[in-house]
Design a protein around this motif. Structure first.
Motif, PDB file in Angstrom:
ATOM      1  N   LEU A 145       0.817  -1.212   0.000  1.00  9.68           N
ATOM      2  CA  LEU A 145       0.000   0.000   0.000  1.00  9.68           C
ATOM      3  C   LEU A 145       0.852   1.265   0.000  1.00  9.68           C
ATOM      4  CD1 LEU A 145      -2.690   1.489   0.177  1.00  9.68           C
ATOM      5  CD2 LEU A 145      -2.574   1.185   2.673  1.00  9.68           C
ATOM      6  N   ILE A 146       1.863   1.337   0.841  1.00 12.00           N
ATOM      7  CA  ILE A 146       2.681   2.556   0.849  1.00 12.00           C
ATOM      8  C   ILE A 146       3.413   2.698  -0.481  1.00 12.00           C
ATOM      9  CG2 ILE A 146       4.702   1.573   2.030  1.00 12.00           C
ATOM     10  CD1 ILE A 146       3.299   5.195   2.294  1.00 12.00           C
ATOM     11  N   ASN A 147       3.752   1.593  -1.102  1.00 15.59           N
ATOM     12  CA  ASN A 147       4.369   1.671  -2.429  1.00 15.59           C
ATOM     13  C   ASN A 147       3.377   2.188  -3.472  1.00 15.59           C
ATOM     14  OD1 ASN A 147       7.326   0.678  -2.821  1.00 15.59           O
ATOM     15  ND2 ASN A 147       6.493  -0.539  -1.127  1.00 15.59           N
ATOM     16  N   VAL A 148       2.103   1.852  -3.346  1.00 13.06           N
ATOM     17  CA  VAL A 148       1.080   2.420  -4.235  1.00 13.06           C
ATOM     18  C   VAL A 148       1.010   3.931  -4.028  1.00 13.06           C
ATOM     19  CG1 VAL A 148      -1.415   2.580  -4.672  1.00 13.06           C
ATOM     20  CG2 VAL A 148      -0.323   0.342  -4.473  1.00 13.06           C
ATOM     21  N   TRP A 149       0.900   4.366  -2.775  1.00 19.54           N
ATOM     22  CA  TRP A 149       0.854   5.804  -2.490  1.00 19.54           C
ATOM     23  C   TRP A 149       2.097   6.507  -3.028  1.00 19.54           C
ATOM     24  CZ3 TRP A 149      -3.529   7.891  -1.718  1.00 19.54           C
ATOM     25  CH2 TRP A 149      -4.501   7.343  -0.873  1.00 19.54           C
ATOM     26  N   ASN A 150       3.279   5.916  -2.799  1.00 16.74           N
ATOM     27  CA  ASN A 150       4.522   6.522  -3.293  1.00 16.74           C
ATOM     28  C   ASN A 150       4.488   6.677  -4.803  1.00 16.74           C
ATOM     29  OD1 ASN A 150       6.875   4.800  -1.037  1.00 16.74           O
ATOM     30  ND2 ASN A 150       5.516   6.525  -0.622  1.00 16.74           N
ATOM     31  N   ARG A 151       4.034   5.673  -5.505  1.00 22.07           N
ATOM     32  CA  ARG A 151       4.021   5.728  -6.955  1.00 22.07           C
ATOM     33  C   ARG A 151       3.037   6.779  -7.474  1.00 22.07           C
ATOM     34  NH1 ARG A 151       6.747   2.029  -5.255  1.00 22.07           N
ATOM     35  NH2 ARG A 151       8.077   0.619  -6.435  1.00 22.07           N
ATOM     36  N   LEU A 152       1.924   6.936  -6.800  1.00 19.35           N
ATOM     37  CA  LEU A 152       0.979   7.990  -7.188  1.00 19.35           C
ATOM     38  C   LEU A 152       1.571   9.374  -6.934  1.00 19.35           C
ATOM     39  CD1 LEU A 152      -2.363   6.488  -5.830  1.00 19.35           C
ATOM     40  CD2 LEU A 152      -1.704   6.770  -8.240  1.00 19.35           C
ATOM     41  N   MET A 153       2.121   9.582  -5.750  1.00 15.79           N
ATOM     42  CA  MET A 153       2.629  10.906  -5.392  1.00 15.79           C
ATOM     43  C   MET A 153       3.881  11.278  -6.196  1.00 15.79           C
ATOM     44  SD  MET A 153       0.373  11.919  -3.258  1.00 15.79           S
ATOM     45  CE  MET A 153      -0.937  10.827  -3.739  1.00 15.79           C
ATOM     46  N   VAL A 154       4.810  10.339  -6.350  1.00 15.35           N
ATOM     47  CA  VAL A 154       6.030  10.607  -7.117  1.00 15.35           C
ATOM     48  C   VAL A 154       5.700  10.723  -8.607  1.00 15.35           C
ATOM     49  CG1 VAL A 154       8.276   9.680  -7.830  1.00 15.35           C
ATOM     50  CG2 VAL A 154       7.587   9.560  -5.430  1.00 15.35           C
ATOM     51  N   GLY A 155       4.938   9.775  -9.111  1.00 17.03           N
ATOM     52  CA  GLY A 155       4.629   9.753 -10.544  1.00 17.03           C
ATOM     53  C   GLY A 155       3.897  10.993 -11.023  1.00 17.03           C
ATOM     54  N   PHE A 156       3.010  11.517 -10.187  1.00 15.46           N
ATOM     55  CA  PHE A 156       2.242  12.684 -10.580  1.00 15.46           C
ATOM     56  C   PHE A 156       2.783  13.978  -9.972  1.00 15.46           C
ATOM     57  CE2 PHE A 156      -0.933   9.232 -11.200  1.00 15.46           C
ATOM     58  CZ  PHE A 156      -0.939   9.290 -12.581  1.00 15.46           C
ATOM     59  N   ARG A 157       3.971  13.855  -9.306  1.00 18.04           N
ATOM     60  CA  ARG A 157       4.678  15.018  -8.759  1.00 18.04           C
ATOM     61  C   ARG A 157       3.808  15.822  -7.785  1.00 18.04           C
ATOM     62  NH1 ARG A 157       8.054  12.299 -11.135  1.00 18.04           N
ATOM     63  NH2 ARG A 157       9.408  12.987 -12.820  1.00 18.04           N
ATOM     64  N   VAL A 158       3.097  15.110  -6.912  1.00 15.52           N
ATOM     65  CA  VAL A 158       2.255  15.783  -5.919  1.00 15.52           C
ATOM     66  C   VAL A 158       3.176  16.345  -4.842  1.00 15.52           C
ATOM     67  CG1 VAL A 158       0.378  15.498  -4.254  1.00 15.52           C
ATOM     68  CG2 VAL A 158       0.332  14.223  -6.421  1.00 15.52           C
ATOM     69  N   PRO A 159       3.188  17.657  -4.642  1.00 16.74           N
ATOM     70  CA  PRO A 159       4.105  18.256  -3.670  1.00 16.74           C
ATOM     71  C   PRO A 159       3.627  18.064  -2.232  1.00 16.74           C
ATOM     72  CG  PRO A 159       2.739  19.958  -4.640  1.00 16.74           C
ATOM     73  CD  PRO A 159       2.372  18.671  -5.335  1.00 16.74           C
TER      74      PRO A 159
END
Length: 147
Positions: free
Chosen positions: A129-143
């Protein structure tokens, strides 16, 4: 860093599905402090400033010491982490970097010595789950928030 899109509003159904899994993990019975350490370590590996910022704040608010928070990245060299936490952090690294590590038997044996089968499963879900969140936030450059 320029945000690419907000995945939370771009697809609310996907966001709700991930949030539902998040609710499960938060209530799965694993120690809250352990879950936060796992989230911080995976986020460090993945370079996710958004999640590192969030989970350090949550851990601090829950009573985690500044010293331990600063040493999560170097947990192997610090005596401040229990055997259970060490097994969870090693498994976090193994699964977060699974393409490189192939989830080594040595890490699994350490995990098995500290966790029940249900706990190991829940920990694996938490790491995923944290890897899913990381991929969403990093991939879409969420600050991360500035304050």
């Amino acid at each position: 860093m320029q945000p690419r899109l907000n995945p939370l509003t771009a697809c609310p159904d996907a966001y709700q599905a991930v949030r539902a899994l998040n609710t499960y993990v938060q209530n799965c019975g694993l120690e809250h402090s352990l879950l936060e350490l796992v989230k911080i370590r995976a986020s460090q590996i993945n370079g996710c400033a958004f999640c590192i910022d969030m989970h350090v704040k949550v851990a601090r608010k829950a009573g985690e010491s500044e010293q331990r928070l600063h040493l999560v990245a170097a947990w192997r060299e610090s005596p401040l982490f229990s055997d259970r936490e060490r097994a969870a952090l090693a498994w976090t690294e193994a699964l977060t970097l699974v393409a490189e590590t192939r989830a080594p038997d040595e890490d699994f044996e350490a995990l098995k010595a500290q966790f029940s089968e249900a706990e190991m499963t829940n920990l694996g879900v938490a790491i995923g789950l944290i890897n899913v969140w990381n991929r969403l936030m990093v991939g879409f450059r969420v600050p991360h928030p500035a304050a």
